[in-house]
Design a protein around this motif. Structure first.
Motif, PDB file in Angstrom:
ATOM      1  N   MET A   1      38.090  48.971  38.647  1.00 34.92           N
ATOM      2  CA  MET A   1      38.241  49.621  37.348  1.00 34.92           C
ATOM      3  C   MET A   1      36.861  49.796  36.707  1.00 34.92           C
ATOM      4  O   MET A   1      36.109  48.837  36.555  1.00 34.92           O
ATOM      5  N   GLN A   2      36.526  51.031  36.370  1.00 37.46           N
ATOM      6  CA  GLN A   2      35.280  51.329  35.668  1.00 37.46           C
ATOM      7  C   GLN A   2      35.576  51.627  34.196  1.00 37.46           C
ATOM      8  O   GLN A   2      36.722  51.907  33.826  1.00 37.46           O
ATOM      9  N   ILE A   3      34.523  51.584  33.381  1.00 40.67           N
ATOM     10  CA  ILE A   3      34.717  51.783  31.949  1.00 40.67           C
ATOM     11  C   ILE A   3      35.303  53.159  31.667  1.00 40.67           C
ATOM     12  O   ILE A   3      36.162  53.314  30.788  1.00 40.67           O
ATOM     13  N   GLN A   4      34.848  54.164  32.446  1.00 35.77           N
ATOM     14  CA  GLN A   4      35.347  55.519  32.181  1.00 35.77           C
ATOM     15  C   GLN A   4      36.820  55.687  32.547  1.00 35.77           C
ATOM     16  O   GLN A   4      37.452  56.673  32.165  1.00 35.77           O
ATOM     17  N   ASP A   5      37.380  54.725  33.307  1.00 33.73           N
ATOM     18  CA  ASP A   5      38.786  54.816  33.700  1.00 33.73           C
ATOM     19  C   ASP A   5      39.730  54.166  32.693  1.00 33.73           C
ATOM     20  O   ASP A   5      40.950  54.236  32.854  1.00 33.73           O
TER      21      ASP A   5
ATOM     22  N   LEU B   1      43.239  36.707  34.284  1.00 33.13           N
ATOM     23  CA  LEU B   1      42.305  37.809  34.038  1.00 33.13           C
ATOM     24  C   LEU B   1      41.273  37.905  35.155  1.00 33.13           C
ATOM     25  O   LEU B   1      40.937  39.007  35.617  1.00 33.13           O
ATOM     26  N   PHE B   2      40.749  36.756  35.586  1.00 31.77           N
ATOM     27  CA  PHE B   2      39.748  36.751  36.656  1.00 31.77           C
ATOM     28  C   PHE B   2      40.325  37.334  37.940  1.00 31.77           C
ATOM     29  O   PHE B   2      39.689  38.153  38.613  1.00 31.77           O
ATOM     30  N   ARG B   3      41.550  36.931  38.304  1.00 35.61           N
ATOM     31  CA  ARG B   3      42.162  37.411  39.547  1.00 35.61           C
ATOM     32  C   ARG B   3      42.443  38.909  39.500  1.00 35.61           C
ATOM     33  O   ARG B   3      42.466  39.561  40.549  1.00 35.61           O
ATOM     34  N   ASN B   4      42.658  39.449  38.310  1.00 36.69           N
ATOM     35  CA  ASN B   4      43.015  40.859  38.201  1.00 36.69           C
ATOM     36  C   ASN B   4      41.815  41.788  38.180  1.00 36.69           C
ATOM     37  O   ASN B   4      42.003  42.998  38.004  1.00 36.69           O
ATOM     38  N   GLN B   5      40.608  41.259  38.319  1.00 36.02           N
ATOM     39  CA  GLN B   5      39.444  42.128  38.471  1.00 36.02           C
ATOM     40  C   GLN B   5      38.506  41.532  39.528  1.00 36.02           C
ATOM     41  O   GLN B   5      37.292  41.439  39.319  1.00 36.02           O
ATOM     42  N   LEU B   6      39.088  41.172  40.671  1.00 26.93           N
ATOM     43  CA  LEU B   6      38.302  40.578  41.749  1.00 26.93           C
ATOM     44  C   LEU B   6      37.250  41.538  42.281  1.00 26.93           C
ATOM     45  O   LEU B   6      36.163  41.115  42.674  1.00 26.93           O
ATOM     46  N   GLY B   7      37.585  42.840  42.327  1.00 30.39           N
ATOM     47  CA  GLY B   7      36.605  43.807  42.811  1.00 30.39           C
ATOM     48  C   GLY B   7      35.333  43.795  41.978  1.00 30.39           C
ATOM     49  O   GLY B   7      34.214  43.751  42.512  1.00 30.39           O
ATOM     50  N   GLY B   8      35.498  43.810  40.662  1.00 28.90           N
ATOM     51  CA  GLY B   8      34.331  43.758  39.780  1.00 28.90           C
ATOM     52  C   GLY B   8      33.591  42.434  39.894  1.00 28.90           C
ATOM     53  O   GLY B   8      32.359  42.390  39.824  1.00 28.90           O
ATOM     54  N   GLN B   9      34.346  41.333  40.076  1.00 27.35           N
ATOM     55  CA  GLN B   9      33.702  40.032  40.219  1.00 27.35           C
ATOM     56  C   GLN B   9      32.885  39.958  41.506  1.00 27.35           C
ATOM     57  O   GLN B   9      31.780  39.387  41.525  1.00 27.35           O
TER      58      GLN B   9
ATOM     59  N   THR C   1      30.479  45.815  32.710  1.00 29.17           N
ATOM     60  CA  THR C   1      31.754  46.437  33.091  1.00 29.17           C
ATOM     61  C   THR C   1      32.868  45.400  33.122  1.00 29.17           C
ATOM     62  O   THR C   1      33.975  45.633  32.602  1.00 29.17           O
ATOM     63  N   ASN C   2      32.583  44.240  33.725  1.00 28.22           N
ATOM     64  CA  ASN C   2      33.601  43.178  33.766  1.00 28.22           C
ATOM     65  C   ASN C   2      33.965  42.712  32.364  1.00 28.22           C
ATOM     66  O   ASN C   2      35.130  42.437  32.067  1.00 28.22           O
ATOM     67  N   TRP C   3      32.960  42.590  31.520  1.00 27.91           N
ATOM     68  CA  TRP C   3      33.199  42.134  30.143  1.00 27.91           C
ATOM     69  C   TRP C   3      34.123  43.109  29.407  1.00 27.91           C
ATOM     70  O   TRP C   3      35.140  42.735  28.822  1.00 27.91           O
ATOM     71  N   ILE C   4      33.734  44.394  29.438  1.00 21.58           N
ATOM     72  CA  ILE C   4      34.482  45.393  28.671  1.00 21.58           C
ATOM     73  C   ILE C   4      35.875  45.602  29.243  1.00 21.58           C
ATOM     74  O   ILE C   4      36.862  45.715  28.489  1.00 21.58           O
ATOM     75  N   THR C   5      36.006  45.629  30.567  1.00 20.88           N
ATOM     76  CA  THR C   5      37.330  45.851  31.155  1.00 20.88           C
ATOM     77  C   THR C   5      38.258  44.666  30.902  1.00 20.88           C
ATOM     78  O   THR C   5      39.462  44.852  30.676  1.00 20.88           O
ATOM     79  N   ALA C   6      37.710  43.442  30.945  1.00 16.24           N
ATOM     80  CA  ALA C   6      38.544  42.275  30.631  1.00 16.24           C
ATOM     81  C   ALA C   6      38.987  42.302  29.178  1.00 16.24           C
ATOM     82  O   ALA C   6      40.160  42.046  28.859  1.00 16.24           O
ATOM     83  N   ALA C   7      38.049  42.615  28.274  1.00 16.80           N
ATOM     84  CA  ALA C   7      38.395  42.691  26.858  1.00 16.80           C
ATOM     85  C   ALA C   7      39.403  43.811  26.606  1.00 16.80           C
ATOM     86  O   ALA C   7      40.347  43.650  25.813  1.00 16.80           O
TER      87      ALA C   7
ATOM     88  N   VAL D   1      35.018  35.590  31.287  1.00 14.09           N
ATOM     89  CA  VAL D   1      35.485  36.189  32.535  1.00 14.09           C
ATOM     90  C   VAL D   1      34.327  36.804  33.306  1.00 14.09           C
ATOM     91  O   VAL D   1      34.218  36.650  34.525  1.00 14.09           O
ATOM     92  N   GLU D   2      33.409  37.487  32.617  1.00  9.45           N
ATOM     93  CA  GLU D   2      32.300  38.106  33.335  1.00  9.45           C
ATOM     94  C   GLU D   2      31.212  37.096  33.688  1.00  9.45           C
ATOM     95  O   GLU D   2      30.477  37.286  34.645  1.00  9.45           O
ATOM     96  N   ALA D   3      31.094  35.992  32.933  1.00 13.00           N
ATOM     97  CA  ALA D   3      30.046  35.010  33.202  1.00 13.00           C
ATOM     98  C   ALA D   3      30.327  34.185  34.445  1.00 13.00           C
ATOM     99  O   ALA D   3      29.406  33.588  35.015  1.00 13.00           O
TER     100      ALA D   3
END
Length: 600
Positions: free
Chosen positions: A1-5, A26-34, A97-103, A145-147
């Motif tokens: 997931m990117q910010i523009q999406d 939340l962490f598991r749902n953005q493993l690609g970004g992590q 990106t991880n920060w904003i998408t998680a928020a 989540v992003e840290a």
């Protein structure tokens, strides 16, 4: 997931059993970004860690007067600098990106929950807490989540460096390999206290936010009764408590930061002292000493991420707990708005009170307790409180609790006594799901909004069409009666099968109220309308009037008959009170009364 999406097509179903479980979900749902953040973090940190080896190799090449090795050191140094720059750039992009998408995911979940629960949300959770979760708490959750991925990259880098130094120069590498983990774990005993202080600060800040939100919402009432100074003093006291808690929390974190600076300095002193002795004995070269010394200095950079992850977790844990609390709230009616379902038609019946609203009729409900009336209105809309055990309201014989949320809300619309007007144009205010059978102009006319439209046009420069006139936030530029009529027009425009109105004209003068009553009756002809009111003007125009006393229906009829035949109804509608018996004023009167009673 990117910010523009963003936004997410579906933010998912969160694990809201606890704050840590929600963070892990939340962490598991953005493993690609992590994974991307971890990869670029390793490139960045390993490039930074390679600089001391390049410098040490170059220093030794100068000592040995080797031009070839010096040139090789320069090439390696340029490569490490390029890796540092590229890794840092893309690590920052991935982390943000991880920060904003998680928020954004958390905000979408909260918005969906607010839409699901409706006005029941603020009865279960304070409005100020909802605001705090939707603003500052969302940022703190996204921060943690992003840290996590950056911290993992820093920890792996420190492990690689320790192993590399032991292999490169065992005599000094062992000292560093033992010292760096001690530095990383030295602040652990202080973290529980720092976390408790951070939790306490968050709690105080949440209470101050709730108080501010409630004060702003009731500012007009406070001004009317002269209570501004009282609430201002309360907010001053609450803000001072937040300040004291923040100072205490900052002191603990400053102590942790000081330790993170002091201990690496002590490790550097130990490395230099031991390394100089080894160099004098000829056991290590100058280049190796420079390499180890520089590595220890550079390692203070990834070590700072240990402090950051501890701080991020301590601040995000109470935020995640509050978010999980809101997201764990449930509505008895199915929350899956995507389910197929057709709204039933028929009489609206509440088994708990015995209230019946026949289909196509205008029913008025009189209830002496305004709070009880509000709860009953919400029940009719399929929003029972979490503590209620009464059976569901029936529409056409079908329990509302068994209907999909979308079908239930299509069938029954409840307008509470304090409806909200969002900022924007009047056209945007009326941009709501509607049957299409009622024109916006008809709804505005039935709600007697002519003077409201004139006021909006006058207050909006360049707005020729009243529908393009702007409404300020919550309609604060309008009077209470004008806001009520605009909200009523919005409900009438929606044209639901069943419309439930809770005191829709409580802030309207009697002349306008009479016209509103007639307009609603004409526009809602053939539709089921339930109005909770004690106004004789509305009651007189209802097809049937129901009196609810102490949680059950005690009388049904028309207004003129009930006024004469039902004392409890008359007491509520006319505000009459029973005359109190006169008290005896002295002892002599009391004795005379006793003698009369004995004679009788």
């Amino acid at each position: 997931m990117q910010i523009q999406d963003l936004p997410y097509p579906d933010p998912g179903v969160p694990d809201a059993r606890s704050g840590p479980r929600f963070l892990w979900w939340l962490f598991r749902n953005q493993l690609g970004g992590q994974v991307r953040s971890l990869a670029w973090g390793l490139v960045h940190f390993l490039s930074v860690s390679a600089l001391p080896f390049c410098v040490g190799y170059a220093v030794q090449a100068v000592v040995d007067r080797s031009g070839t090795r010096l040139a090789l050191a320069g090439g390696l140094l340029a490569l490490a600098c390029a890796g540092n720059a590229i890794g840092d750039t893309f690590l920052h992009r991935a982390a943000i990106t991880n920060w904003i998408t998680a928020a954004a995911r958390v905000q979408q979940l909260l918005a969906r929950k607010a839409a699901t629960l409706g006005s029941a949300l603020t009865r279960r959770v304070a409005a100020g807490e909802v605001v705090a979760v939707s603003t500052g708490d969302v940022e703190k959750i996204g921060w943690f989540v992003e840290a996590v991925s950056r911290f993992t990259a820093a920890a792996l880098t420190i492990l690689f460096v320790c192993v590399g130094l032991v292999v490169y120069q065992p005599s000094l590498g062992v000292v560093v390999a033992v010292g760096l983990p001690v530095l990383a774990l030295a602040v652990l005993p202080l973290l529980p206290r720092a976390t408790r202080r951070a939790d306490f600060q968050r709690e105080k800040a949440g209470r101050a936010t709730e108080l501010a939100s409630d004060t702003v919402a009731g500012l007009r009432v406070l001004r009317g009764i002269g209570g501004e100074e009282l609430f201002l003093d309360r907010y001053r006291s609450a803000s001072q408590e937040v300040r004291h808690a923040a100072v205490r929390s900052a002191r603990m974190w400053s102590l942790i930061s000081a330790i993170q600076v002091l201990l690496p300095g002590l490790l550097l002193i130990a490395v230099v002292w031991h390394g100089v002795g080894l160099a004098r004995e000829g056991r290590i070269s100058v280049g190796e000493l420079v390499t180890v010394y520089s590595s220890v200095m550079v390692m203070t950079y990834p070590l700072r991420h240990f402090e950051e992850i501890a701080m991020a977790y301590s601040f995000s844990r109470p935020s995640a707990r509050r978010a999980a609390r809101v997201l764990s709230l449930r509505r008895a009616t199915s929350e899956d708005g995507s389910q197929a379902g057709t709204a039933p038609k028929g009489d609206l019946y509440d088994p708990a009170t015995g209230l019946l609203a026949p289909t196509g009729r205008f029913t008025a409900v009189v209830c002496g307790d305004p709070d009880a009336a509000g709860r009953l209105a919400e029940r009719l809309g399929g929003h029972p409180s979490s503590t209620e055990e009464e059976p569901s309201v029936l529409l056409g014989g079908v329990p509302l609790d068994e209907l999909p949320l979308s079908a239930a809300r299509t069938a029954v619309l409840v307008q509470d006594k304090d409806p909200v007007l969002l900022s924007g144009t009047l056209r945007e205010l009326l941009d709501v799901p509607a049957s299409g059978d009622v024109d916006a102009r008809e709804a505005l006319t039935a709600a007697q909004c002519e003077d409201v439209l004139a006021a909006l046009v006058q207050g909006s420069l360049g707005a020729e069409d009243p529908l393009d006139a702007r409404i300020t936030e919550r309609g604060r530029s309008l009077s209470g009666g004008q806001r009520q009529r605009l909200a009523l027009a919005r409900s009438l425009f929606t044209d639901p099968e069943v419309l439930v109105l809770d005191e829709p004209t409580s802030a309207v003068d009697s002349h306008t109220e009479a016209r509103v009553a007639e307009g609603v009756r004409e526009l809602r002809a053939g539709r089921t309308t339930v109005v909770f009111t004690s106004s004789p003007l509305l009651l007189d125009r209802a097809d049937r009037v129901v009196l609810v006393h102490e949680g059950e229906v005690v009388a049904v009829g028309v207004h003129r008959d009930l006024v004469h035949k039902e004392p409890r109804y008359r007491a509520v509608v006319t505000r009459e009170t029973e005359p109190e018996p006169e008290e005896p004023h002295d002892l002599q009167e009391l004795e005379e009364l006793e003698e009369i009673e004995e004679t009788a």
